[in-house]
Design a protein around this motif. Structure first.
Motif, mmCIF file in Angstrom:
data_model
loop_
_atom_site.group_PDB
_atom_site.id
_atom_site.type_symbol
_atom_site.label_atom_id
_atom_site.label_comp_id
_atom_site.label_asym_id
_atom_site.label_seq_id
_atom_site.Cartn_x
_atom_site.Cartn_y
_atom_site.Cartn_z
ATOM 1 N N ILE A 6 0.831 -1.203 0.000
ATOM 2 C CA ILE A 6 0.000 0.000 0.000
ATOM 3 C C ILE A 6 0.862 1.248 0.000
ATOM 4 O O ILE A 6 0.592 2.202 -0.734
ATOM 5 C CB ILE A 6 -0.968 -0.014 1.211
ATOM 6 N N THR A 7 1.942 1.223 0.791
ATOM 7 C CA THR A 7 2.862 2.365 0.827
ATOM 8 C C THR A 7 3.510 2.580 -0.536
ATOM 9 O O THR A 7 3.619 3.705 -1.017
ATOM 10 C CB THR A 7 3.949 2.142 1.900
ATOM 11 N N GLY A 8 3.913 1.490 -1.173
ATOM 12 C CA GLY A 8 4.519 1.586 -2.510
ATOM 13 C C GLY A 8 3.552 2.149 -3.530
ATOM 14 O O GLY A 8 3.914 2.991 -4.356
ATOM 15 N N MET A 9 2.318 1.682 -3.476
ATOM 16 C CA MET A 9 1.305 2.184 -4.409
ATOM 17 C C MET A 9 1.032 3.664 -4.160
ATOM 18 O O MET A 9 0.874 4.442 -5.100
ATOM 19 C CB MET A 9 0.010 1.369 -4.279
ATOM 20 N N PHE A 10 0.996 4.034 -2.904
ATOM 21 C CA PHE A 10 0.776 5.431 -2.554
ATOM 22 C C PHE A 10 1.893 6.314 -3.116
ATOM 23 O O PHE A 10 1.641 7.371 -3.690
ATOM 24 C CB PHE A 10 0.689 5.572 -1.023
ATOM 25 N N LEU A 14 1.687 9.294 -5.860
ATOM 26 C CA LEU A 14 2.206 10.640 -5.574
ATOM 27 C C LEU A 14 3.280 11.065 -6.562
ATOM 28 O O LEU A 14 3.321 12.224 -6.979
ATOM 29 C CB LEU A 14 2.755 10.717 -4.152
ATOM 30 N N SER A 15 4.166 10.144 -6.944
ATOM 31 C CA SER A 15 5.222 10.515 -7.891
ATOM 32 C C SER A 15 4.637 10.853 -9.254
ATOM 33 O O SER A 15 5.115 11.754 -9.945
ATOM 34 C CB SER A 15 6.270 9.410 -7.999
ATOM 35 N N LEU A 162 -4.612 10.121 -13.480
ATOM 36 C CA LEU A 162 -5.009 8.872 -14.149
ATOM 37 C C LEU A 162 -3.873 7.860 -14.192
ATOM 38 O O LEU A 162 -4.079 6.671 -13.925
ATOM 39 C CB LEU A 162 -5.507 9.159 -15.566
ATOM 40 N N VAL A 163 -2.684 8.293 -14.528
ATOM 41 C CA VAL A 163 -1.536 7.383 -14.584
ATOM 42 C C VAL A 163 -1.239 6.839 -13.191
ATOM 43 O O VAL A 163 -0.973 5.645 -13.018
ATOM 44 C CB VAL A 163 -0.294 8.085 -15.190
ATOM 45 N N GLY A 164 -1.289 7.713 -12.189
ATOM 46 C CA GLY A 164 -1.078 7.256 -10.818
ATOM 47 C C GLY A 164 -2.108 6.229 -10.411
ATOM 48 O O GLY A 164 -1.783 5.189 -9.814
ATOM 49 N N GLY A 165 -3.370 6.483 -10.716
ATOM 50 C CA GLY A 165 -4.430 5.530 -10.411
ATOM 51 C C GLY A 165 -4.252 4.228 -11.163
ATOM 52 O O GLY A 165 -4.461 3.138 -10.614
ATOM 53 N N PHE A 166 -3.821 4.325 -12.430
ATOM 54 C CA PHE A 166 -3.583 3.142 -13.239
ATOM 55 C C PHE A 166 -2.466 2.297 -12.641
ATOM 56 O O PHE A 166 -2.579 1.065 -12.568
ATOM 57 C CB PHE A 166 -3.248 3.560 -14.681
ATOM 58 N N LEU A 167 -1.390 2.942 -12.211
ATOM 59 C CA LEU A 167 -0.287 2.208 -11.582
ATOM 60 C C LEU A 167 -0.725 1.508 -10.297
ATOM 61 O O LEU A 167 -0.329 0.383 -10.017
ATOM 62 C CB LEU A 167 0.882 3.153 -11.298
ATOM 63 N N VAL A 168 -1.553 2.179 -9.525
ATOM 64 C CA VAL A 168 -2.062 1.569 -8.290
ATOM 65 C C VAL A 168 -2.903 0.326 -8.617
ATOM 66 O O VAL A 168 -2.756 -0.724 -7.993
ATOM 67 C CB VAL A 168 -2.893 2.600 -7.476
ATOM 68 N N ILE A 169 -3.765 0.433 -9.636
ATOM 69 C CA ILE A 169 -4.608 -0.698 -10.022
ATOM 70 C C ILE A 169 -3.761 -1.860 -10.520
ATOM 71 O O ILE A 169 -4.023 -3.021 -10.194
ATOM 72 C CB ILE A 169 -5.642 -0.259 -11.080
ATOM 73 N N ILE A 170 -2.717 -1.558 -11.301
ATOM 74 C CA ILE A 170 -1.852 -2.624 -11.819
ATOM 75 C C ILE A 170 -1.164 -3.390 -10.684
ATOM 76 O O ILE A 170 -1.062 -4.608 -10.723
ATOM 77 C CB ILE A 170 -0.793 -2.028 -12.780
ATOM 78 N N PHE A 171 -0.720 -2.678 -9.682
ATOM 79 C CA PHE A 171 0.027 -3.333 -8.613
ATOM 80 C C PHE A 171 -0.854 -3.897 -7.503
ATOM 81 O O PHE A 171 -0.339 -4.414 -6.512
ATOM 82 C CB PHE A 171 1.080 -2.373 -8.040
#
Length: 172
Positions: A6-10, A14-15, A162-171
């Motif tokens: 969760i921390t990594g996805m967060f 953010l990045s 959107l990209v941040g959300g997409f990365l979170v969904i992928i991981f």
């Protein structure tokens, strides 16, 4: 394990948002820089109209007003003008412009070249006419940059989210 995930996805989210903010800040900064040049040109025109067309004085006043990348450039021109006994302001301006390294568009470089050429005229009326033409040109560039800012800033901010959300969904 889940806490690290969760921390990594967060941090990924953010990045992504941070990168989009960096891009949008550059777009906003360009508008500010163009407005600064416009204000300097306006000051030059007003000063010349009231009879203060000593180039050294004009540069000193412009240096006081600048806060962007043009500040150091104007300081360098002023220093070289004070050091050299040459009355050829145009040569000093172009030498400084050639040796000074800053990230500007071709339009901005041509504009700076024209400002230097305009300030080297001996005729007050010709100076004012040329600077007024340059000011009209810069105002067109400001309008383009504002329009660019209005469309791209919103787009890049949304893409970052959107990209941040997409990365979170992928991981997940």
């Amino acid at each position: 394990m889940i806490v690290f995930k969760i921390t990594g996805m967060f941090f990924l989210f953010l990045s992504s948002v941070f990168c989009s903010k960096q891009i949008t800040s550059k777009i906003k900064k360009r508008v500010y820089e163009l407005e600064e040049i416009d204000n300097i040109l306006n000051d030059f025109i007003v000063s010349i109209n009231v009879g203060l067309y000593d180039v050294s004085f004009l540069l000193s006043e412009a240096i006081k007003r600048t806060k962007t990348k043009y500040h150091d450039f104007l300081c360098e021109v002023k220093d070289n003008l004070d050091k050299k006994s040459s009355n050829n302001f145009s040569k000093i301006w172009f030498d400084c412009l050639k040796h000074y390294h800053f990230d500007i568009t071709l339009e901005e470089k041509i504009l700076l070249e024209n400002i230097g050429a305009s300030l080297s005229f001996n005729d007050k009326n010709r100076m004012i006419k040329q600077l007024t033409l340059l000011q009209a040109s810069i105002e067109n560039q400001i309008q383009k940059a504002r329009k660019d800012k209005d469309t791209k800033v919103s787009l890049y901010e949304k893409i970052g989210v959107l990209v941040g959300g997409f990365l979170v969904i992928i991981f997940i």
